[in-house]
Design an enzyme around this catalytic site. Structure first.
Site, PDB file in Angstrom:
ATOM      1  N   GLN A  64     -20.124 -37.959 -47.281  1.00 42.21           N
ATOM      2  CA  GLN A  64     -18.858 -37.966 -46.548  1.00 42.21           C
ATOM      3  C   GLN A  64     -18.564 -39.304 -45.889  1.00 42.21           C
ATOM      4  O   GLN A  64     -17.467 -39.528 -45.384  1.00 42.21           O
ATOM      5  CB  GLN A  64     -18.868 -36.871 -45.485  1.00 42.21           C
ATOM      6  CG  GLN A  64     -19.838 -37.124 -44.338  1.00 42.21           C
ATOM      7  CD  GLN A  64     -19.944 -35.928 -43.397  1.00 42.21           C
ATOM      8  OE1 GLN A  64     -20.565 -34.923 -43.718  1.00 42.21           O
ATOM      9  NE2 GLN A  64     -19.335 -36.050 -42.235  1.00 42.21           N
ATOM     10  N   CYS A  70     -17.544 -32.862 -42.947  1.00 41.46           N
ATOM     11  CA  CYS A  70     -18.708 -32.090 -43.394  1.00 41.46           C
ATOM     12  C   CYS A  70     -18.335 -30.672 -43.809  1.00 41.46           C
ATOM     13  O   CYS A  70     -18.833 -30.152 -44.813  1.00 41.46           O
ATOM     14  CB  CYS A  70     -19.769 -32.060 -42.305  1.00 41.46           C
ATOM     15  SG  CYS A  70     -19.207 -31.349 -40.746  1.00 41.46           S
ATOM     16  N   HIS A 366     -21.690 -29.529 -37.102  1.00 46.93           N
ATOM     17  CA  HIS A 366     -21.896 -30.026 -38.463  1.00 46.93           C
ATOM     18  C   HIS A 366     -22.091 -28.850 -39.415  1.00 46.93           C
ATOM     19  O   HIS A 366     -22.786 -27.888 -39.083  1.00 46.93           O
ATOM     20  CB  HIS A 366     -23.124 -30.932 -38.500  1.00 46.93           C
ATOM     21  CG  HIS A 366     -23.306 -31.673 -39.790  1.00 46.93           C
ATOM     22  ND1 HIS A 366     -22.326 -32.472 -40.337  1.00 46.93           N
ATOM     23  CD2 HIS A 366     -24.370 -31.741 -40.651  1.00 46.93           C
ATOM     24  CE1 HIS A 366     -22.773 -33.007 -41.463  1.00 46.93           C
ATOM     25  NE2 HIS A 366     -23.997 -32.577 -41.685  1.00 46.93           N
ATOM     26  N   ASN A 387     -27.275 -31.608 -47.433  1.00 41.56           N
ATOM     27  CA  ASN A 387     -26.403 -32.296 -46.492  1.00 41.56           C
ATOM     28  C   ASN A 387     -25.329 -33.057 -47.263  1.00 41.56           C
ATOM     29  O   ASN A 387     -25.297 -33.039 -48.495  1.00 41.56           O
ATOM     30  CB  ASN A 387     -27.236 -33.240 -45.609  1.00 41.56           C
ATOM     31  CG  ASN A 387     -26.591 -33.483 -44.260  1.00 41.56           C
ATOM     32  OD1 ASN A 387     -25.389 -33.287 -44.078  1.00 41.56           O
ATOM     33  ND2 ASN A 387     -27.377 -33.918 -43.303  1.00 41.56           N
TER      34      ASN A 387
END
Length: 445
Positions: A64, A70, A366, A387
């Site tokens: 990102q 996110c 997040h 992630n």
């Protein structure tokens, strides 16, 4: 009764500090290396290795970059995982985050105008108005907000609308856009307060939205309306072209999800939120008239059991957490023993999850994706996390989350309703309780 720090107090504090045999050693270590490095516990790496009894194949990790997308990356990643399996797509295939980013900011502008108009007769220092003006729009969001965008605008592959400078580094456009929205808020509030006709207010808002559309088009590029989808399969490198698709057609054909099947489950043990009850948040959303925010609050054991069940059935899980707590980015660790802050400072820091939420110590900030879990004696011990910070952190972008860390700092998962019991389906169907705009469950990932 007030308390003023006296010279005698300072002398006593100094005497206590000087009397500790390790003060000089710790002072040197912490001043030179910082709090995190001085308190890092290497055992956390050994305790949380990258081996899982359930481990989904999910391809390359996305990045990102310098943006707060996110939630968007995580949601689109869950969809591309499914697409990669169905259509044998290459490891580096991604859906366009920039396309969703454009429409999110455009719709958030209109959502902001709507809330400004609804609160225009409140004084400018009213808490609701102040909350609106603090951040008219931002990069963050929620699962339901992405669903609202997809239902209206569809999705496109990244090849159809690639990343731009501003999608990857959103600080500059956010500053200018929020300036514009606050400027517009002054005008809209004045029109309402001066009793202008709704048609005149709508005319002004339409002009403002035209301005926002132009600003966003300059920043991200104007969104595509039709495109050709071209790709080579992962295994046999067979070439495919599907021409002249609209974003909605692409979603229906290549993703094919019924978004109503996926619901938000939260874990909020505060006294003001009952379990097996649904909640929404006042003035939180992006698409006016679109899918609203709705959360079902469950105890932690039920919350985790649903995540395990979905992983067991081969579906990755969107989740939201407080990634800032006891998280080591380079190694990709999220574990309560990552940093021994209490040992380092000889103090007590522990707070319950409920107190952490109520007193502002923790909140969801997040979103990531659960792609695996290690089950020992029927219980999860650690979780594999995809992630969206690129491949240079963790294990090629994948993190390990201890089960204890999940208990403490995980607040939301998105679950397919197929895995909910009849009782949970009935609970999820309840009319939601409306929470205040600043409730911790209203924070955006």
């Amino acid at each position: 009764m007030s308390f003023s720090i006296s010279a005698a107090d300072l002398a006593a504090f100094h005497e206590d500090y000087a009397g500790r045999k390790d003060s000089a050693v710790l002072e040197r270590a912490v001043t030179k290396n910082g709090v995190k490095a001085a308190s890092f516990d290497w055992h956390s790496k050994a305790d949380n290795d990258q081996h899982f009894s359930i481990d989904l194949s999910t391809g390359n990790v996305a990045d990102q970059k310098q943006s707060g997308r996110c939630w968007m990356f995580a949601a689109l990643n869950t969809m591309r995982h499914d697409m990669q399996q169905k259509f044998n797509l290459p490891e580096d295939f991604e859906l366009s985050q920039s396309y969703q980013f454009f429409w999110d900011k455009f719709e958030k502008a209109n959502y902001f105008y709507e809330n400004v108009i609804q609160t225009a007769n409140l004084p400018h220092d009213d808490r609701k108005v102040a909350w609106l003006m603090e951040t008219p729009q931002q990069d963050g969001g929620q699962w339901d907000m992405l669903c609202a965008l997809i239902e209206k605008y569809g999705v496109v592959p990244q090849s159809a609308m690639p990343e731009s400078y501003n999608s990857s580094q959103s600080r500059e456009i956010n500053a200018v856009l929020n300036n514009q929205l606050r400027h517009d808020a002054v005008i809209l509030r004045q029109l309402v307060q001066q009793n202008y006709a709704p048609t005149r207010i709508d005319e002004e808002r339409r002009s403002m939205l035209n301005n926002v559309y132009r600003m966003l088009s300059y920043a991200f590029g104007e969104p595509v309306t039709t495109f050709d989808f071209e790709y080579r399969t992962k295994k046999d490198h067979e070439f495919h072209r599907d021409a002249n698709l609209t974003p909605t057609e692409f979603f229906q054909k290549y993703v094919g999800w019924n978004l109503d099947d996926y619901v938000s489950i939260i874990q909020a043990p505060t006294k003001d939120k009952s379990y097996h009850q649904t909640y929404t948040i006042d003035m939180l959303g992006n698409v006016v008239g679109g899918r609203p925010i709705k959360h079902l609050n469950l105890p932690m054991d039920e919350f985790k059991a649903l995540a395990v069940k979905q992983l067991e059935n081969g579906e990755s899980v969107w989740f939201g957490s407080d990634v800032s707590k006891y998280s080591e980015t380079k190694l990709g660790l999220m574990a309560l023993n990552t940093y021994a802050y209490e040992d380092l400072f000889d103090t007590e820091l522990a707070m319950s999850k409920a107190d952490s939420l109520d007193y502002g110590e923790s909140m969801m900030n997040h979103a990531m994706v659960l792609t695996g879990v290690d089950i020992v004696d029927g219980q999860p011990t650690k979780w594999k996390v995809e992630n969206s910070w690129g491949s240079k952190v963790g294990e090629k972008g994948y993190f390990v989350m201890s089960d204890a860390w999940m208990d403490k700092y995980c607040y939301q998962v998105v679950i397919n309703k197929a895995y909910l019991s009849d009782d949970l389906l009935a609970a999820q169907a309840k009319e939601p309780v409306v929470l205040k705009p600043w409730d911790p469950m209203g924070t955006l990932a």
